[in-house]
Design a protein around this motif. Structure first.
Motif, PDB file in Angstrom:
ATOM      1  N   GLY A 259       0.814  -1.212   0.000  1.00 40.76           N
ATOM      2  CA  GLY A 259       0.000   0.000   0.000  1.00 40.76           C
ATOM      3  C   GLY A 259       0.844   1.257   0.000  1.00 40.76           C
ATOM      4  N   ALA A 260       1.930   1.268   0.795  1.00 39.07           N
ATOM      5  CA  ALA A 260       2.799   2.446   0.851  1.00 39.07           C
ATOM      6  C   ALA A 260       3.485   2.678  -0.485  1.00 39.07           C
ATOM      7  CB  ALA A 260       3.824   2.275   1.959  1.00 39.07           C
ATOM      8  N   ALA A 261       3.950   1.614  -1.118  1.00 35.89           N
ATOM      9  CA  ALA A 261       4.640   1.755  -2.396  1.00 35.89           C
ATOM     10  C   ALA A 261       3.701   2.220  -3.501  1.00 35.89           C
ATOM     11  CB  ALA A 261       5.280   0.423  -2.787  1.00 35.89           C
ATOM     12  N   LEU A 262       2.422   1.865  -3.387  1.00 39.26           N
ATOM     13  CA  LEU A 262       1.430   2.241  -4.395  1.00 39.26           C
ATOM     14  C   LEU A 262       0.722   3.542  -4.048  1.00 39.26           C
ATOM     15  CD1 LEU A 262       2.024  -0.678  -5.211  1.00 39.26           C
ATOM     16  CD2 LEU A 262      -0.408  -0.987  -5.659  1.00 39.26           C
ATOM     17  N   ASN A 263       1.236   4.251  -3.009  1.00 41.87           N
ATOM     18  CA  ASN A 263       0.573   5.480  -2.546  1.00 41.87           C
ATOM     19  C   ASN A 263      -0.874   5.199  -2.157  1.00 41.87           C
ATOM     20  OD1 ASN A 263       2.810   7.232  -2.915  1.00 41.87           O
ATOM     21  ND2 ASN A 263       2.415   7.213  -5.123  1.00 41.87           N
ATOM     22  N   GLY A 264      -1.086   4.005  -1.623  1.00 41.65           N
ATOM     23  CA  GLY A 264      -2.422   3.632  -1.174  1.00 41.65           C
ATOM     24  C   GLY A 264      -2.431   3.264   0.294  1.00 41.65           C
ATOM     25  N   SER A 265      -1.718   4.051   1.111  1.00 40.66           N
ATOM     26  CA  SER A 265      -1.596   3.725   2.535  1.00 40.66           C
ATOM     27  C   SER A 265      -2.950   3.704   3.230  1.00 40.66           C
ATOM     28  CB  SER A 265      -0.669   4.728   3.228  1.00 40.66           C
ATOM     29  OG  SER A 265       0.635   4.625   2.721  1.00 40.66           O
ATOM     30  N   ASP A 266      -3.847   4.623   2.849  1.00 45.38           N
ATOM     31  CA  ASP A 266      -5.160   4.658   3.484  1.00 45.38           C
ATOM     32  C   ASP A 266      -5.921   3.365   3.224  1.00 45.38           C
ATOM     33  OD1 ASP A 266      -4.631   7.146   4.452  1.00 45.38           O
ATOM     34  OD2 ASP A 266      -5.767   8.226   2.921  1.00 45.38           O
ATOM     35  N   GLU A 267      -5.887   2.904   1.975  1.00 45.49           N
ATOM     36  CA  GLU A 267      -6.571   1.651   1.645  1.00 45.49           C
ATOM     37  C   GLU A 267      -5.935   0.488   2.388  1.00 45.49           C
ATOM     38  OE1 GLU A 267      -9.292   0.972  -0.075  1.00 45.49           O
ATOM     39  OE2 GLU A 267      -9.618   3.125  -0.281  1.00 45.49           O
ATOM     40  N   ALA A 268      -4.606   0.468   2.420  1.00 45.08           N
ATOM     41  CA  ALA A 268      -3.917  -0.605   3.137  1.00 45.08           C
ATOM     42  C   ALA A 268      -4.295  -0.587   4.606  1.00 45.08           C
ATOM     43  CB  ALA A 268      -2.406  -0.466   2.971  1.00 45.08           C
ATOM     44  N   GLY A 269      -4.356   0.619   5.187  1.00 42.74           N
ATOM     45  CA  GLY A 269      -4.731   0.725   6.596  1.00 42.74           C
ATOM     46  C   GLY A 269      -6.118   0.168   6.859  1.00 42.74           C
ATOM     47  N   LYS A 270      -7.050   0.430   5.954  1.00 39.87           N
ATOM     48  CA  LYS A 270      -8.412  -0.093   6.127  1.00 39.87           C
ATOM     49  C   LYS A 270      -8.423  -1.610   6.058  1.00 39.87           C
ATOM     50  CE  LYS A 270     -10.582   4.020   4.112  1.00 39.87           C
ATOM     51  NZ  LYS A 270     -11.318   4.576   2.940  1.00 39.87           N
ATOM     52  N   VAL A 271      -7.668  -2.163   5.108  1.00 38.56           N
ATOM     53  CA  VAL A 271      -7.616  -3.628   4.980  1.00 38.56           C
ATOM     54  C   VAL A 271      -7.028  -4.241   6.241  1.00 38.56           C
ATOM     55  CG1 VAL A 271      -6.608  -5.546   3.694  1.00 38.56           C
ATOM     56  CG2 VAL A 271      -7.445  -3.535   2.471  1.00 38.56           C
ATOM     57  N   MET A 272      -5.941  -3.662   6.725  1.00 35.92           N
ATOM     58  CA  MET A 272      -5.298  -4.182   7.930  1.00 35.92           C
ATOM     59  C   MET A 272      -6.215  -4.070   9.139  1.00 35.92           C
ATOM     60  SD  MET A 272      -1.621  -2.392   7.186  1.00 35.92           S
ATOM     61  CE  MET A 272      -0.864  -2.851   8.737  1.00 35.92           C
ATOM     62  N   GLU A 273      -6.836  -2.907   9.293  1.00 40.03           N
ATOM     63  CA  GLU A 273      -7.712  -2.701  10.441  1.00 40.03           C
ATOM     64  C   GLU A 273      -8.891  -3.663  10.414  1.00 40.03           C
ATOM     65  OE1 GLU A 273     -10.187   0.916  12.659  1.00 40.03           O
ATOM     66  OE2 GLU A 273      -9.296   1.246  10.675  1.00 40.03           O
ATOM     67  N   THR A 274      -9.492  -3.822   9.223  1.00 39.04           N
ATOM     68  CA  THR A 274     -10.625  -4.738   9.107  1.00 39.04           C
ATOM     69  C   THR A 274     -10.199  -6.170   9.394  1.00 39.04           C
ATOM     70  OG1 THR A 274     -11.712  -3.319   7.479  1.00 39.04           O
ATOM     71  CG2 THR A 274     -12.386  -5.633   7.543  1.00 39.04           C
ATOM     72  N   SER A 275      -9.093  -6.580   8.796  1.00 38.04           N
ATOM     73  CA  SER A 275      -8.630  -7.960   8.968  1.00 38.04           C
ATOM     74  C   SER A 275      -8.303  -8.267  10.423  1.00 38.04           C
ATOM     75  CB  SER A 275      -7.398  -8.209   8.093  1.00 38.04           C
ATOM     76  OG  SER A 275      -7.706  -8.050   6.726  1.00 38.04           O
ATOM     77  N   MET A 276      -7.524  -7.393  11.060  1.00 37.14           N
ATOM     78  CA  MET A 276      -7.151  -7.646  12.446  1.00 37.14           C
ATOM     79  C   MET A 276      -8.354  -7.549  13.368  1.00 37.14           C
ATOM     80  SD  MET A 276      -4.151  -8.627  12.244  1.00 37.14           S
ATOM     81  CE  MET A 276      -4.045  -8.915  14.008  1.00 37.14           C
ATOM     82  N   GLY A 277      -9.281  -6.644  13.057  1.00 34.51           N
ATOM     83  CA  GLY A 277     -10.503  -6.560  13.851  1.00 34.51           C
ATOM     84  C   GLY A 277     -11.307  -7.841  13.777  1.00 34.51           C
ATOM     85  N   GLN A 278     -11.393  -8.412  12.576  1.00 33.29           N
ATOM     86  CA  GLN A 278     -12.124  -9.665  12.414  1.00 33.29           C
ATOM     87  C   GLN A 278     -11.411 -10.815  13.119  1.00 33.29           C
ATOM     88  OE1 GLN A 278     -12.224  -9.694   8.138  1.00 33.29           O
ATOM     89  NE2 GLN A 278     -14.191  -8.641   8.033  1.00 33.29           N
ATOM     90  N   ILE A 279     -10.103 -10.852  12.993  1.00 32.92           N
ATOM     91  CA  ILE A 279      -9.343 -11.912  13.664  1.00 32.92           C
ATOM     92  C   ILE A 279      -9.476 -11.783  15.180  1.00 32.92           C
ATOM     93  CG2 ILE A 279      -7.002 -12.748  14.120  1.00 32.92           C
ATOM     94  CD1 ILE A 279      -6.359 -12.086  11.176  1.00 32.92           C
ATOM     95  N   ASP A 280      -9.401 -10.561  15.687  1.00 32.48           N
ATOM     96  CA  ASP A 280      -9.580 -10.349  17.131  1.00 32.48           C
ATOM     97  C   ASP A 280     -10.987 -10.758  17.566  1.00 32.48           C
ATOM     98  OD1 ASP A 280      -7.031  -9.404  17.410  1.00 32.48           O
ATOM     99  OD2 ASP A 280      -7.587  -7.286  17.316  1.00 32.48           O
ATOM    100  N   SER A 281     -11.980 -10.477  16.730  1.00 28.11           N
ATOM    101  CA  SER A 281     -13.358 -10.850  17.065  1.00 28.11           C
ATOM    102  C   SER A 281     -13.503 -12.355  17.184  1.00 28.11           C
ATOM    103  CB  SER A 281     -14.319 -10.321  15.990  1.00 28.11           C
ATOM    104  OG  SER A 281     -14.317  -8.919  15.937  1.00 28.11           O
ATOM    105  N   ILE A 282     -12.895 -13.059  16.247  1.00 26.33           N
ATOM    106  CA  ILE A 282     -12.957 -14.523  16.287  1.00 26.33           C
ATOM    107  C   ILE A 282     -12.236 -15.051  17.530  1.00 26.33           C
ATOM    108  CG2 ILE A 282     -12.186 -16.611  15.097  1.00 26.33           C
ATOM    109  CD1 ILE A 282     -12.476 -14.842  12.467  1.00 26.33           C
ATOM    110  N   GLY A 283     -11.083 -14.464  17.818  1.00 27.43           N
ATOM    111  CA  GLY A 283     -10.364 -14.859  19.031  1.00 27.43           C
ATOM    112  C   GLY A 283     -11.172 -14.603  20.285  1.00 27.43           C
ATOM    113  N   TYR A 284     -11.908 -13.480  20.305  1.00 28.74           N
ATOM    114  CA  TYR A 284     -12.752 -13.165  21.463  1.00 28.74           C
ATOM    115  C   TYR A 284     -13.843 -14.216  21.645  1.00 28.74           C
ATOM    116  CZ  TYR A 284     -16.546 -11.037  24.097  1.00 28.74           C
ATOM    117  OH  TYR A 284     -17.545 -10.812  24.991  1.00 28.74           O
TER     118      TYR A 284
END
Length: 869
Positions: A259-284
């Motif tokens: 994402g950083a190399a493609l100047n798409g850091s915001d999009e990358a951040g959303k993907v990461m936040e969503t993914s980790m949020g979902q993984i944390d939810s499953i762990g919970y």
């Protein structure tokens, strides 16, 4: 031996010996400075090192270019954009040497260093022991500073998915043969807009160059990719070498890198936040279910007798640790080929087979079971029917450490622990390209809720900050506070788990920081004496760190029925069920949002105008509001009082219908006014406006009190009757007017009674008030009506000192409303009563007439600006 193409890729890619990393001396690197605010919130700014050659000058330029507020003290960064160094995190300078790949804290004075001496330079807000987000790829090349790529070539299926996940699928011009996800890539391959450049392990240099790429993305787990990266860089082509994705964290770093190399850091951040949020939810879900235990699991890359399996240091092994599973081959690294006797010895309770050797059908699954060796058949997994087969699309999902890692986590969790999910989804024993049908959390968008996710910081004086936090990641009040302060840039000082100071507020004048909670089903704060780190914020309706004295409590966080007032969405359609409530909403500045009121709301005048014009509807009387009329307005919010009882029953009915309701105090004392203002302002997402109103009212009340604090002012005996009948109801104790009388240096002659007692004429004569202030809307504000009122008084009334001295006042019209409503005009009520009782204390020449009506504000100089627009 049945081994699928995807399994071969996985084995070759992750088992192959990685060759020595190629030199990158011929690579042209960009000059720039990084500012890392934490949680992968990174800003890169290109700088001219000729003009801004040292990291301090470069930072000053970057902050100016990005409009960051920079505070430095003697060469040390104190804060950037409000994120201030404190006891938990601080700003430090990190560098990557030209011959290194890892961040190191700069050990020299920053202003003495040269930007050109490093591959990457970063000012980062980090806790002790942590490092900034990556700035170089797996080969040590900085991935910042590229022009936005328009022609991208990917050399692995996971790389293709990384690029697509950050929104750059339209920039892909070529892929390896095995990239088959997402569908837009397949469509491009079929229509010729996306070419092939070879296989996963044998990409073609000539085919890549033919595409005239401005960026090539590959992985470090295949030696052919590493040598290809070196050749392409020497040819002037930019290359990112991602890691092989040995863990969930490394997958997230790859997403961030691309994402950083493609100047798409915001999009990358959303993907990461969503993914980790979902993984944390499953762990919970798994951690909070008492029926879940760590099952012994084997993940095999085929169903042969002695297969390759997932060991430690793999993304699949990492997922197993997340989903409460014991990877029986965690003592082996990578993807080892195991001896079949160990399968018997380790006796897995669940076996997951990743293969494309069989179709996703019952017959295919049965054929796989029939082919199993006797050793496999001796396992608990086989006896209990807990052998699962991932083929086709599910096989790809499990073979690629990429941005779909959260989906694989949910699938594996559902396979191993179906008991933890209460949504009736049943994962079959064979899963193919329909795998998404079994993933309502990571594909369907369903959420796992751990409770209201928020932490409050109350600095006193209704200065309250609400911060939303993920209770799955920051479940205890200490973690929630630490995260919230870091996210908001608020300094936090903690010692041994105790809060010493927040935002610079240290213990002072009896105040200190303590933890308060509202138990579910309650509506009041309780100061907790438990260790805060041992509590869970999801166990309470509200949690607050409050800067209070031992006798204080934080500002309200719930209404009178215990419903939370924080975390609501936008409110655009408001119905008010009492005149005072209408005044609160208007005073805060939300007049335009009112769509309906009770029939008696007549202030401010704009509300009356809109009622007449039909743009503000009427929903019934103050004591008898109409449910149907309220529902017809489709309100976002209905505001009512705790008295009369009809409001309580209405609130219950409306909440059952799914309508948000907030209940505030009818106001027995003036203290209810700031609390009501605060609660309503918070519900309207206008807390700042409410705080301003509370503050200005308090200042006016203090000014009035200061005027009355004079030796020339003596307490007068006062009676405040409602109507001038011979035996009226009068103001007693425990009423807001009694409190106003006390503030106005008056002795309420009927304060020995509570509420609004009815008294007879003999008692009035006996108590002999010096001043009478009559609240009565039965007269008009004219000399004739005033004289008529005096003439109507009984002999007992006329025997009083107040009558004999001409100290009988009547409040009618708007002045009557002013004295009858506990609302935002409280300070005006206080000034009016103070002027009536003690005109000698005011030296501004204002003379209060004996009858006061709609022109009451003309007689006020301290509070004469109408608080309600």
């Amino acid at each position: 031996m049945k081994i699928t193409v995807s399994a071969v890729i996985l084995i070759v890619g992750l088992v192959a010996t990685v060759l020595a990393l190629p030199a990158t001396s011929d690579t042209v690197e960009q000059s720039g400075i990084l500012v890392d605010f934490g949680d992968y919130d990174v800003t890169y700014t290109g700088v001219d090192t000729g003009a801004y050659g040292d990291p301090v000058s470069a930072l000053e330029f970057a902050c100016m270019a990005n409009d960051f507020d920079l505070v430095m003290d003697d060469g040390t960064v104190v804060s950037i954009s409000g994120k201030q160094s404190d006891g938990t995190s601080s700003w430090k300078l990190y560098v990557v040497d030209h011959d290194g790949r890892e961040w190191e804290i700069a050990d020299s004075e920053p202003s003495s260093l040269s930007m050109d001496d490093y591959k990457a330079v970063c000012w980062a807000y980090c806790a002790p022991g942590s490092l900034p987000a990556p700035a170089v790829d797996s080969t040590g090349v900085c991935f910042y500073g590229y022009d936005e790529p328009r022609r991208i070539v990917t050399l692995a299926p996971a790389c293709t998915e990384y690029v697509c996940s950050v929104g750059a699928v339209d920039s892909i011009v070529a892929t390896d043969y095995y990239s088959n996800y997402p569908s837009e890539v397949v469509d491009g391959q079929e229509d010729g807009s996306i070419s092939f450049i070879g296989g996963f392990t044998n990409p073609s240099y000539e085919s890549i160059l033919k595409q005239d790429p401005d960026l090539v993305v590959c992985v470090d787990s295949v030696s052919a990719h590493l040598s290809m990266a070196e050749k392409l860089r020497k040819a002037g082509v930019d290359v990112i070498v991602a890691s092989g994705g040995e863990s969930v964290d490394s997958v997230m770093e790859n997403i961030f890198m691309v994402g950083a190399a493609l100047n798409g850091s915001d999009e990358a951040g959303k993907v990461m936040e969503t993914s980790m949020g979902q993984i944390d939810s499953i762990g919970y879900l798994l951690d909070s279910n008492a029926s879940v235990w760590d099952k012994r699991v084997m993940v095999s890359l085929s169903a042969v007798k002695s297969p390759f399996v997932a060991g430690s240091g793999t993304f699949i092994g990492d997922i197993l640790s997340i989903v409460s599973a014991e990877n029986i081959y965690a003592d082996e690294g990578g993807y080892p080929q195991i001896n079949v006797e160990s399968v018997v010895k380790k006796d897995p309770e669940v076996i997951i087979i990743v293969t494309s050797g069989y179709p996703a059908t019952q017959d295919g699954y049965d054929d796989m079971l029939d082919a199993l060796s006797s050793e496999w058949r001796s396992t608990t997994a086989y006896r209990n029917g807990d052998i699962y087969m991932l083929v086709d699309g599910a096989n790809d999902l499990a073979s690629r450490p990429g941005p779909r890692v959260a989906q694989l986590t949910e699938l594996v969790a559902r396979i191993i622990h179906p008991v933890a999910f209460d949504d009736d989804v049943q994962v079959p024993r064979y899963i193919g390209s329909d795998y998404a049908d079994y993933l309502p959390i990571t594909v369907g968008g369903e959420t796992v809720v751990a409770g209201d996710a928020g932490i409050l910081i109350d600095r006193g004086g209704y200065d309250v900050t609400y911060a939303e936090v993920d209770p799955l990641a920051y479940g205890d009040p200490v973690s929630a506070l630490t995260h919230a302060c870091s996210d908001m840039g608020v300094p936090l000082d903690m010692t041994g788990g105790n809060v010493v100071a927040i935002d610079g507020l240290y213990p002072y004048d009896g105040r200190s920081w303590n933890l308060y909670v509202v138990e579910k089903g309650c509506n009041t704060w309780t100061r907790t004496t438990s260790d805060p780190s041992s509590l869970e914020i999801s166990d309470y309706t509200a949690v607050c760190w409050g800067y209070c004295t031992p006798d204080d409590l934080p500002a309200p966080a719930v209404d009178l029925t215990g419903e939370p007032i924080y975390g609501h969405g936008d409110v655009e359609r408001i119905v008010t069920l009492a005149p005072a409530i209408t005044e609160y909403v208007c005073a805060i500045g939300a007049t335009d949002r009112i769509v309906a009121t009770d029939e008696y709301s007549n202030h401010p005048s704009v509300i009356v105008e809109r009622q007449k014009a039909g743009t503000v509807a009427l929903v019934g009387g103050y004591t008898n509001p109409s449910y149907d009329a309220i529902i017809a307005q489709d309100p976002d919010l209905v505001i009512c009082l705790d008295s009369p009882s009809s409001h309580r029953s209405m609130a219950e009915r409306l909440r059952e219908a799914g309508i948000t309701v907030v209940m505030v105090s009818a106001g027995e004392t003036p203290a209810a006014v700031p609390e009501n203002t605060f609660v309503i302002g918070t519900m309207l997402n206008m807390a700042d406006e409410a705080a301003d109103l509370i503050g200005s009212s308090a200042e006016q009340m203090a000014e009035i009190a200061a005027i009355l604090d004079s030796p020339s002012v003596t307490d007068k005996r006062v009676m405040v009757p409602v109507t001038a009948v011979p035996s009226p109801f009068v103001v007693g104790a425990d009423t807001f007017i009694d409190d106003i009388l006390t503030m106005s240096r008056a002795d309420n002659v009927f304060a020995y009674e509570s509420g609004w007692p009815q008294v007879d004429g003999d008692t009035i004569a006996q108590m002999d008030p010096e001043v009478m202030i009559i609240i009565d809307s039965g007269y008009s504000a004219t000399a004739e009506d005033y004289q008529a009122l005096l003439d109507s008084l009984s002999d007992e009334w006329k025997s009083t000192t107040a009558y004999r001295n001409g100290e009988v006042y009547i409040l009618v019209g708007e002045a009557n409303d002013l004295a009858s409503r506990v609302g935002p005009r409280l300070s005006q009520s206080a000034e009016l009563f103070a002027r009536i009782l003690h005109p000698e204390a005011f030296d501004d020449g204002v003379v209060i007439p004996k009858y006061i009506g709609d022109d009451y504000v003309d007689h006020l100089t301290i509070t004469n600006e109408d608080v309600i627009e």
